[in-house]
Design an enzyme around this catalytic site. Structure first.
Site, PDB file in Angstrom:
ATOM      1  CG  HIS A   1    -101.290  -9.580  45.056  1.00 27.69           C
ATOM      2  ND1 HIS A   1    -101.668 -10.889  44.876  1.00 27.69           N
ATOM      3  CD2 HIS A   1    -100.424  -9.301  44.036  1.00 27.69           C
ATOM      4  CE1 HIS A   1    -101.073 -11.374  43.798  1.00 27.69           C
ATOM      5  NE2 HIS A   1    -100.308 -10.434  43.276  1.00 27.69           N
TER       6      HIS A   1
ATOM      7  CB  SER B   1     -98.196 -12.324  41.767  1.00 28.94           C
ATOM      8  OG  SER B   1     -99.297 -11.791  41.076  1.00 28.94           O
TER       9      SER B   1
ATOM     10  CD  GLU C   1    -103.739 -12.053  47.846  1.00 30.91           C
ATOM     11  OE1 GLU C   1    -103.280 -11.915  46.690  1.00 30.91           O
ATOM     12  OE2 GLU C   1    -103.129 -12.655  48.749  1.00 30.91           O
TER      13      GLU C   1
END
Length: 305
Positions: free
Chosen positions: A272, A148, A242
Site C-alpha cells: 500500500h 489512500s 491490496e
C-alpha cells in the site's frame, strides 16, 4: 521485481499490519507512524521543507527542491485512514517527486478523525486549495495528488470543483486510493490476507470514525459515486494484492464512463502506497519516475485555450 519487495512485504505484514490491527488508540497510531517516518523516510539533499500558514486557510507544509525549474505546484493530500499521518510523514516522498519535477509541493494540514469527523477534512483541504489559488498560483499549474484516504479527499475536492465550475487543476494522481466507503470491491475480501499493510477490519473502523454517521453512499463521501464530467487527466496506481485494488480498478472504469482521460497502473504485489518507501525500494523510485514523465506530458489547459 527487486529482491527487496518480498522482504519489505514480509516485514510489513508481520510487524506493521499486526500492530495496526491490534491498536485502537489513535494517538498511539499517530505517534508510531510519525516515528517510523522520521526513521525510514528521507527527502533528497538540500530539499527545503517549511511550515507556514495560508491566508484564509490553515497551515501547510511547503516542500521545495534544491533547484526549481517549473511553475508547477503539487498540491498533495496525505493519507492515514483519516485518523493519522500528516504532511510531515509524507514530506520526504514529496521531496523526491518535487526533485524530479523541479517543482514545489504544498501539503495541507487537515483535521483528523475521530476528533474532527466528516466533513472537516475536505473543508480544510478545499480551503487550502482556494488559498493557494488566491496566493497567485494558476489552477492550470496545479497538480493535485493524494494517497489512500488522501486519495479519497483528492477525488472529493476534484468533484467539488467540477460541480462548482471552479478552477480545475491540470491533472490528478493518486497512490492506492480509497474510493468506496461501502467496501464493495471483491479485493477487500479477496486480498485481506495478502494485503501487506492494511488490516481490512481496521480499515472499516477508521472509515466509521471518519464518517461518524454520515452516509457512505453520499457522493460527497465516496468518490466512486461523484460526478467528474469535465475533469482533467487522472493517473492511478495500485498494487495487485491490496485490499483497495478494486477501488482503483472501479474508479478507473467509472471515470472513463464520464469521458475522463484515465491512466491506471496496477503493479504486482507491491505494498500500500509503496512510493513512500523510495529511499530503499527500487519499485518506488520507478513509480515516481513514471509519474514524473506522465505529469510532464499532460498539457496545460492554458496552452489548449
Amino acid at each position: 521485481m527487486s529482491l527487496l519487495r518480498p522482504l519489505l512485504n514480509g516485514y510489513l505484514r508481520l510487524v506493521e499490519k499486526r500492530k495496526l490491527a491490534r491498536t485502537r488508540d489513535v494517538h498511539k497510531i499517530r505517534r508510531d507512524f510519525a516515528r517510523t517516518a522520521r526513521l525510514l523516510f528521507r527527502a533528497p539533499r538540500r530539499t527545503k521543507i517549511t511550515r507556514s500558514r495560508l491566508t484564509g486557510a490553515g497551515e501547510v507544509l511547503r516542500v521545495s527542491p534544491a533547484q526549481t525549474r517549473s511553475d508547477l505546484v503539487i498540491f498533495y493530500i496525505h493519507g492515514g485512514g483519516f485518523i493519522f499521518g500528516s504532511p510531515d510523514t509524507h514530506s520526504a516522498m514529496l521531496g523526491a517527486l518535487a526533485q524530479r519535477l523541479g517543482a514545489a509541493a504544498v501539503l495541507p494540514y487537515y483535521r483528523l478523525a475521530p476528533e474532527a469527523p466528516f466533513p472537516a477534512a475536505i473543508q480544510d483541504v478545499a480551503a487550502a486549495y482556494q488559498a493557494v489559488l488566491d496566493s497567485g498560483v494558476a489552477a492550470h499549474n496545479i497538480i493535485l495528488g493524494g494517497d489512500s484516504a488522501g486519495g479519497a479527499l483528492a477525488f472529493n475536492l476534484l468533484s467539488r470543483l467540477c460541480a462548482d465550475a471552479g478552477p480545475l487543476p491540470r491533472a490528478l494522481f493518486v497512490f492506492s486510493p480509497l474510493t468506496d466507503f461501502l467496501h464493495e470491491g471483491v479485493s477487500f475480501r479477496e486480498n485481506a490476507a495478502r494485503e501487506a499493510v492494511l488490516p481490512a477490519a481496521q480499515a472499516g473502523l477508521m472509515a466509521e470514525m471518519y464518517l461518524a454517521g454520515a452516509n457512505p453512499s453520499d457522493p460527497a463521501v465516496s468518490p466512486l459515486r461523484a460526478d467528474y464530467r469535465g475533469a482533467p487527466p487522472v493517473w492511478i496506481t495500485v498494487g495487485s494484492t491490496e485490499i483497495l485494488r478494486d477501488d482503483a480498478r472501479r474508479m478507473s472504469t467509472y471515470l472513463q464512463d464520464q469521458n475522463v482521460n484515465v491512466t491506471l497502473v496496477e503493479e504486482h504485489d507491491l505494498p500500500h502506497v509503496w512510493p513512500i518507501f523510495h529511499n530503499f525500494l527500487p519499485e518506488a523510485r520507478t513509480t515516481l519516475d513514471a509519474l514524473t514523465q506522465w505529469i510532464k506530458q499532460v498539457p496545460s489547459t492554458a496552452d489548449e485555450s
